[in-house]
Design a protein around this motif. Structure first.
Motif, PDB file in Angstrom:
ATOM      1  N   PRO A  63      90.295  81.548  25.217  1.00 48.37           N
ATOM      2  CA  PRO A  63      89.273  82.238  26.256  1.00 48.37           C
ATOM      3  C   PRO A  63      88.617  81.139  27.083  1.00 48.37           C
ATOM      4  O   PRO A  63      88.440  79.941  26.609  1.00 48.37           O
ATOM      5  CB  PRO A  63      88.348  82.872  25.407  1.00 48.37           C
ATOM      6  N   PRO A  64      88.388  81.399  28.158  1.00 54.66           N
ATOM      7  CA  PRO A  64      87.777  80.446  29.267  1.00 54.66           C
ATOM      8  C   PRO A  64      86.451  79.936  28.620  1.00 54.66           C
ATOM      9  O   PRO A  64      85.825  80.786  28.128  1.00 54.66           O
ATOM     10  CB  PRO A  64      87.711  81.088  30.433  1.00 54.66           C
ATOM     11  N   ASP A  65      85.991  78.751  29.227  1.00 55.56           N
ATOM     12  CA  ASP A  65      84.528  78.392  29.009  1.00 55.56           C
ATOM     13  C   ASP A  65      83.857  79.031  29.640  1.00 55.56           C
ATOM     14  O   ASP A  65      83.761  79.677  30.548  1.00 55.56           O
ATOM     15  CB  ASP A  65      84.506  77.001  29.171  1.00 55.56           C
ATOM     16  N   PRO A  66      82.404  79.316  28.938  1.00 60.44           N
ATOM     17  CA  PRO A  66      81.422  79.784  29.708  1.00 60.44           C
ATOM     18  C   PRO A  66      81.059  79.348  31.051  1.00 60.44           C
ATOM     19  O   PRO A  66      81.450  77.963  31.070  1.00 60.44           O
ATOM     20  CB  PRO A  66      80.170  79.852  28.743  1.00 60.44           C
ATOM     21  N   PRO A  67      80.719  79.866  31.945  1.00 64.97           N
ATOM     22  CA  PRO A  67      80.445  79.230  33.280  1.00 64.97           C
ATOM     23  C   PRO A  67      79.371  78.153  33.359  1.00 64.97           C
ATOM     24  O   PRO A  67      78.618  78.419  32.434  1.00 64.97           O
ATOM     25  CB  PRO A  67      80.073  80.277  34.124  1.00 64.97           C
ATOM     26  N   ASP A  68      79.682  77.087  34.148  1.00 63.05           N
ATOM     27  CA  ASP A  68      78.764  76.005  33.910  1.00 63.05           C
ATOM     28  C   ASP A  68      77.373  76.569  34.750  1.00 63.05           C
ATOM     29  O   ASP A  68      77.604  77.263  35.412  1.00 63.05           O
ATOM     30  CB  ASP A  68      79.275  74.750  34.810  1.00 63.05           C
ATOM     31  N   ARG A  69      76.417  75.843  34.372  1.00 65.18           N
ATOM     32  CA  ARG A  69      75.151  76.187  35.133  1.00 65.18           C
ATOM     33  C   ARG A  69      75.289  75.758  36.390  1.00 65.18           C
ATOM     34  O   ARG A  69      75.814  74.463  36.812  1.00 65.18           O
ATOM     35  CB  ARG A  69      73.977  75.267  34.560  1.00 65.18           C
ATOM     36  N   LEU A  70      74.906  76.376  37.545  1.00 66.68           N
ATOM     37  CA  LEU A  70      74.720  76.132  38.732  1.00 66.68           C
ATOM     38  C   LEU A  70      73.642  74.978  39.401  1.00 66.68           C
ATOM     39  O   LEU A  70      72.523  75.300  38.652  1.00 66.68           O
ATOM     40  CB  LEU A  70      74.705  77.126  39.893  1.00 66.68           C
ATOM     41  N   VAL A  71      73.668  74.225  39.833  1.00 68.52           N
ATOM     42  CA  VAL A  71      72.705  73.095  40.333  1.00 68.52           C
ATOM     43  C   VAL A  71      72.500  73.317  41.798  1.00 68.52           C
ATOM     44  O   VAL A  71      73.481  73.229  42.717  1.00 68.52           O
ATOM     45  CB  VAL A  71      73.081  71.751  39.990  1.00 68.52           C
ATOM     46  N   HIS A  72      71.290  73.752  42.100  1.00 62.08           N
ATOM     47  CA  HIS A  72      70.975  73.938  43.549  1.00 62.08           C
ATOM     48  C   HIS A  72      69.946  72.936  43.700  1.00 62.08           C
ATOM     49  O   HIS A  72      69.055  72.534  43.229  1.00 62.08           O
ATOM     50  CB  HIS A  72      70.077  75.243  43.851  1.00 62.08           C
ATOM     51  N   GLU A  73      70.501  72.308  45.185  1.00 63.16           N
ATOM     52  CA  GLU A  73      69.135  71.327  45.550  1.00 63.16           C
ATOM     53  C   GLU A  73      68.166  71.943  46.374  1.00 63.16           C
ATOM     54  O   GLU A  73      68.272  72.943  46.889  1.00 63.16           O
ATOM     55  CB  GLU A  73      70.104  70.388  46.808  1.00 63.16           C
TER      56      GLU A  73
END
Length: 181
Positions: free
Chosen positions: A71-81
């Motif tokens: 199964p796919p890895d859980p989504p990565d955490r988005l980093v917002h500037e």
């Protein structure tokens, strides 16, 4: 099971030695001795046999295709500037709100949230018309005293789906980030 019973039957007559019983039954004298030492029927235990999955070639093939079924890895955490993006959306109250002068209603509420900090602002709009929406956006941007590089809308038909509407392009003009010389 049949050999055990036959060994015990032949031995019980007293006519045969252990060696002779082994020759008649077709087994070794030590096996005859073990059969006579126990009063219980021996349990047949087969040695563990390998399965086809123990074959190295099969194991290697399975190891090669296994990643396709993981199964796919859980989504990565988005980093917002900081200052990069503000999420804009309209919210509608579930129940009527008091609007003053004895009136109630469910006005649209413009909500703008910074994707970096989570700081949000909200403003009730007099209508859902595009000019009221842009007026609310301008008011909130002035209050925040900062203009993000990007305003993100989810399915705002007045903003444009796939392509910005003409009023949106006109509104964005004065707010667009400027290059410094």
């Amino acid at each position: 099971m049949g050999d055990w019973a036959k060994i015990r039957q032949l031995f019980s007559t007293g006519e045969h030695s252990k060696r002779e019983i082994g020759r008649l039954v077709g087994i070794s004298r030590a096996t005859v001795k073990r059969a006579l030492e126990t009063d219980r029927l021996p349990k047949r235990q087969r040695p563990a046999m390998g399965s086809t999955f123990d074959v190295r070639a099969v194991r290697d093939k399975v190891a090669g295709i296994r990643p396709e079924y993981v199964p796919p890895d859980p989504p990565d955490r988005l980093v917002h500037e900081p200052g990069r993006q503000v999420q804009c959306d309209l919210w509608f109250p579930h129940e009527p709100l008091p609007l003053g002068n004895g009136q109630e209603g469910t006005p649209s509420v413009l909500v703008m949230t910074s994707t970096f900090s989570g700081f949000f602002q909200a403003l009730m709009l007099p209508s859902r018309k595009i000019l009221d929406l842009f007026g609310g956006m301008g008011s909130l941007l002035q209050t925040a005293q900062a203009v993000p590089k990007r305003l993100l809308w989810d399915n705002g038909s007045g903003i444009g789906r796939g392509k910005l509407t003409e009023p949106t392009v006109t509104f964005a003009g004065p707010w667009a980030p400027r290059r410094s010389s």
